[in-house]
Design a protein around this motif. Structure first.
Motif, PDB file in Angstrom:
ATOM      1  N   SER A  73       0.815  -1.226   0.000  1.00 44.68           N
ATOM      2  CA  SER A  73       0.000   0.000   0.000  1.00 44.68           C
ATOM      3  C   SER A  73       0.842   1.267   0.000  1.00 44.68           C
ATOM      4  O   SER A  73       0.354   2.340  -0.362  1.00 44.68           O
ATOM      5  N   LYS A  74       2.078   1.148   0.408  1.00 44.51           N
ATOM      6  CA  LYS A  74       2.929   2.321   0.640  1.00 44.51           C
ATOM      7  C   LYS A  74       3.078   3.210  -0.598  1.00 44.51           C
ATOM      8  O   LYS A  74       2.804   4.409  -0.541  1.00 44.51           O
ATOM      9  N   ASN A  75       3.509   2.662  -1.707  1.00 42.98           N
ATOM     10  CA  ASN A  75       3.783   3.484  -2.894  1.00 42.98           C
ATOM     11  C   ASN A  75       2.538   4.198  -3.396  1.00 42.98           C
ATOM     12  O   ASN A  75       2.592   5.369  -3.761  1.00 42.98           O
ATOM     13  N   ARG A  76       1.430   3.501  -3.400  1.00 44.32           N
ATOM     14  CA  ARG A  76       0.172   4.112  -3.863  1.00 44.32           C
ATOM     15  C   ARG A  76      -0.221   5.274  -2.959  1.00 44.32           C
ATOM     16  O   ARG A  76      -0.631   6.335  -3.429  1.00 44.32           O
ATOM     17  N   LEU A  77      -0.099   5.100  -1.655  1.00 43.83           N
ATOM     18  CA  LEU A  77      -0.436   6.150  -0.698  1.00 43.83           C
ATOM     19  C   LEU A  77       0.479   7.363  -0.879  1.00 43.83           C
ATOM     20  O   LEU A  77       0.021   8.502  -0.914  1.00 43.83           O
ATOM     21  N   GLN A  79       2.121   8.261  -3.563  1.00 40.48           N
ATOM     22  CA  GLN A  79       1.812   8.916  -4.835  1.00 40.48           C
ATOM     23  C   GLN A  79       0.507   9.700  -4.752  1.00 40.48           C
ATOM     24  O   GLN A  79       0.427  10.841  -5.208  1.00 40.48           O
ATOM     25  N   THR A  80      -0.526   9.109  -4.180  1.00 44.28           N
ATOM     26  CA  THR A  80      -1.831   9.756  -4.088  1.00 44.28           C
ATOM     27  C   THR A  80      -1.765  11.023  -3.253  1.00 44.28           C
ATOM     28  O   THR A  80      -2.348  12.051  -3.597  1.00 44.28           O
TER      29      THR A  80
END
Length: 108
Positions: A73-77, A79-80
């Protein structure tokens, strides 16, 4: 925290005026957590900024399933939320003001 059932990142707690040392006592020692921390940073030339730091607490001894959920979940969070100051700690003891200042010194 990551809510496994809803498959989403949810706000667990919010703190005001908390130092890195106080914050680390709030983090679980054996569970991963995402922390978004606004820090008052005084630069060498006297300027003051309030960088928004993303800290991924991924302690040794976490359950592999939890570790994978957070890591996934880290990268998506990041980036978002458009976070640029991204750090990771492997033990809550690492979260100190000196550690954070050292990490932030690279972003002048």
């Amino acid at each position: 925290m990551v809510d496994k059932d809803r498959q989403m990142v949810v706000l667990e707690e919010e703190f005001q005026n908390i130092s890195p040392e106080e914050l680390k006592t709030e983090l679980p020692e054996r569970q991963p957590r995402f922390v978004v921390y606004s820090y008052k940073y005084v630069h060498e030339d006297g300027r003051v900024s309030y960088p928004l730091c993303f800290i991924f607490s991924s302690p040794v001894g976490c359950k592999p399933e939890q570790q994978m959920m957070y890591a996934g979940s880290k990268n998506r969070l990041v980036q978002t939320a458009e976070l640029t100051k991204v750090f990771e700690i492997r033990t809550t003891d690492d979260l100190t003001e000196a550690w954070l200042q050292e990490k932030l010194s690279f972003f002048r």
